[in-house]
Enzyme design. Structure first.
Site, PDB file in Angstrom:
ATOM      1  N   GLY A 250       0.648  -1.272   0.128  1.00 59.31           N
ATOM      2  CA  GLY A 250      -0.053  -0.161   0.013  1.00 59.31           C
ATOM      3  C   GLY A 250       0.996   1.100   0.266  1.00 59.31           C
ATOM      4  O   GLY A 250       0.131   2.539   0.062  1.00 59.31           O
ATOM      5  N   ASP A 251       2.109   0.983  -0.048  1.00 60.51           N
ATOM      6  CA  ASP A 251       2.970   2.251  -0.315  1.00 60.51           C
ATOM      7  C   ASP A 251       4.066   1.904  -0.732  1.00 60.51           C
ATOM      8  O   ASP A 251       4.126   1.117  -1.848  1.00 60.51           O
ATOM      9  CB  ASP A 251       3.418   2.912   1.120  1.00 60.51           C
ATOM     10  CG  ASP A 251       3.740   4.323   1.480  1.00 60.51           C
ATOM     11  OD1 ASP A 251       4.265   4.860   0.598  1.00 60.51           O
ATOM     12  OD2 ASP A 251       2.920   4.803   2.501  1.00 60.51           O
ATOM     13  N   ASP A 252       5.275   2.627  -0.933  1.00 58.63           N
ATOM     14  CA  ASP A 252       6.562   2.512  -1.813  1.00 58.63           C
ATOM     15  C   ASP A 252       6.778   1.145  -1.607  1.00 58.63           C
ATOM     16  O   ASP A 252       7.085   0.491  -0.618  1.00 58.63           O
ATOM     17  CB  ASP A 252       7.552   3.467  -1.170  1.00 58.63           C
ATOM     18  CG  ASP A 252       7.098   5.184  -1.509  1.00 58.63           C
ATOM     19  OD1 ASP A 252       6.270   5.317  -2.174  1.00 58.63           O
ATOM     20  OD2 ASP A 252       7.775   5.930  -0.730  1.00 58.63           O
ATOM     21  N   SER A 283       1.943  -0.579  -6.555  1.00 52.68           N
ATOM     22  CA  SER A 283       1.518   0.090  -5.540  1.00 52.68           C
ATOM     23  C   SER A 283       0.644   1.436  -5.866  1.00 52.68           C
ATOM     24  O   SER A 283       1.048   1.827  -7.087  1.00 52.68           O
ATOM     25  CB  SER A 283       2.617   0.482  -4.474  1.00 52.68           C
ATOM     26  OG  SER A 283       2.535   1.482  -3.578  1.00 52.68           O
TER      27      SER A 283
END
Length: 448
Positions: A250-252, A283
């Site tokens: 859900g992020d980098d 992502s």
């Protein structure tokens, strides 16, 4: 090679072949910086009361097994074997000269009872918890001052059961910063391979103040809407090798960091010598990122042969006023991205501050950024480069980049640039006027 890793490997090789990238009989690797150790002394978590029924809490069993490894000090270290089963546990500390081995079908599952998670001090380069003031919850697997640690197996799983933590974050009921799945501090000679990480409460793998770290053949999974579930975040660390992995979070996917504002400046430990190679993933945020916490500096980063799908930003170098620090000699090459909001973003206005005591005159220096051999399909905006008025970004070199929008033809969204200088060679759509045109293939070398 096991089935899951073999599938990811073949996928990567197929994409490289289709893009006419060289695929050698043996792919280039940096993993030799940490040799794999064979442990002759082996123990099983079952010998210390471990129960893999998914309900029994195994924290005591893990602690007792690792205590045995730490105090018996067998020559060559010891291997802790986790057989098939689901082992519910709270956080525990690793020790030096050990291998944690997860057999096929083995799951180390984090308890969702927050009272089982001890608090640890904030990192000195952050000054406080990343999300909340004060301390932070200890990572599920933790270690400080260790050497010669291996976490591996037959694609067993480390499951953070992070949904309860994500909901606390969304509902703003967190008392302290959420825990990582793995955090190793002040450690060296680390190998993490052939393990599946899923549903981390916060960042997945966080080596901080570490050196000689190899992370390869891992799979990292979390829902696209899970908050701040970064894949791998090398932080104020050196000689880190990240290769041959699949990350969907859900992020980098990978973010290189080095401390937060005045605390990172005072601690003064850069990240350097970071190699990122053959990563595939997706992502809503960034694929390959530097920052935004870069106050100790980030230098000498190489990322190559990266395949990104359904991304927010393909390549993102990000910092902010108050960060200070130098971001220099960053090379990203051979990137394929598809269905991406922004292809390339280099910006000086990203990220928040730990408190009101940051120095607004602590301006980051960004120079010597080379991005080359990038192909993108269905890229909404090709690029954005936004430097700082009082600290313009320099030596930004783009070459052989094609970022196509949803509609065929030349009318792709234009680049947006300010306070930047550099060069562009064979870039489509053509970038901003601040990046001078050059017909000389080697012209970018003058910026390094």
């Amino acid at each position: 090679m096991n089935k899951w890793v073999g599938s990811v490997f073949l996928c990567i090789v197929s994409i490289l072949f289709l893009m006419n990238w060289p695929v050698a009989a043996e792919l280039e690797t940096c993993s030799g910086i940490v040799p794999m150790q064979y442990r002759y002394d082996k123990i099983s978590i079952l010998d210390y009361g471990g129960v893999g029924d998914g309900r029994t809490l195994n924290t005591k069993a893990f602690k007792e097994a690792i205590f045995r490894i730490q105090h018996l000090k067998r020559r060559g270290g010891s291997l802790l074997y986790v057989p098939a089963g689901v082992y519910l546990t709270g956080p525990f500390n690793l020790t030096s000269r050990m291998t944690l081995y997860l057999a096929r079908g083995a799951v180390i599952k984090a308890t969702q009872d927050a009272s089982q998670w001890p608090l640890v001090d904030p990192l000195p380069s952050y000054g406080r918890g990343r999300e909340r003031p004060g301390g932070r919850y200890m990572s599920l697997l933790h270690g400080d001052g260790l050497h010669d640690v291996i976490i591996t197996g037959e694609n067993g799983t480390i499951d953070g059961q992070g949904d309860v933590w994500w909901n606390m974050w969304r509902q703003r009921t967190l008392q302290f910063t959420r825990p990582h799945l793995i955090e190793l501090m002040n450690s060296r000679g680390i190998i993490i391979s052939n393990v599946i990480f899923k549903n981390s409460p916060f960042w997945n793998i966080h080596p901080v103040y570490c050196s000689n770290v190899v992370i390869r053949y891992v799979t990292i999974l979390a829902p696209a809407d899970s908050p701040n579930t970064d894949g791998i975040d090398p932080d104020s660390s050196s000689h880190v090798c990240i290769e041959d992995s699949y990350i969907s979070v859900g992020d980098d996917l990978v973010a290189v960091k080095s401390g937060w504002d005045q605390y990172g400046i005072a601690y003064g430990r850069p990240s350097h010598g970071i190699t990122i190679r053959r990563i595939t993933g997706s992502s809503p945020f960034a694929g390959i990122a530097v920052g935004s916490e870069t106050s100790g500096g980030v230098v000498d980063v190489l990322a190559e042969h990266i395949n990104l799908f359904n991304m927010g930003v393909g390549i993102h170098i990000k910092t902010n006023i108050g960060r200070g620090g130098v971001i220099r000699n960053i090379t990203v090459s051979n990137v394929y991205m598809e269905n991406t909001r922004t292809g390339i973003k280099i910006a000086g206005d990203v990220g928040d501050h730990p408190d009101e005591n940051f120095n607004p005159n602590a301006l980051p220096v960004v120079k010597g950024i080379k991005i080359k051999d990038v192909w993108g399909e269905k890229v909404l905006q090709a690029g954005l480069i936004r430097g700082l008025k009082n600290s313009p970004f320099s030596g930004i070199c783009l070459s052989n980049i094609n970022l196509h929008g949803n509609n065929p033809g030349p009318r792709n969204s234009p680049w947006k640039c300010s306070d930047v200088s550099g060069a562009a060679i064979q870039v489509s759509p053509w970038p901003c006027s601040e990046l001078t045109s050059s017909q000389q293939t080697g012209a970018c070398s003058t910026y390094f």
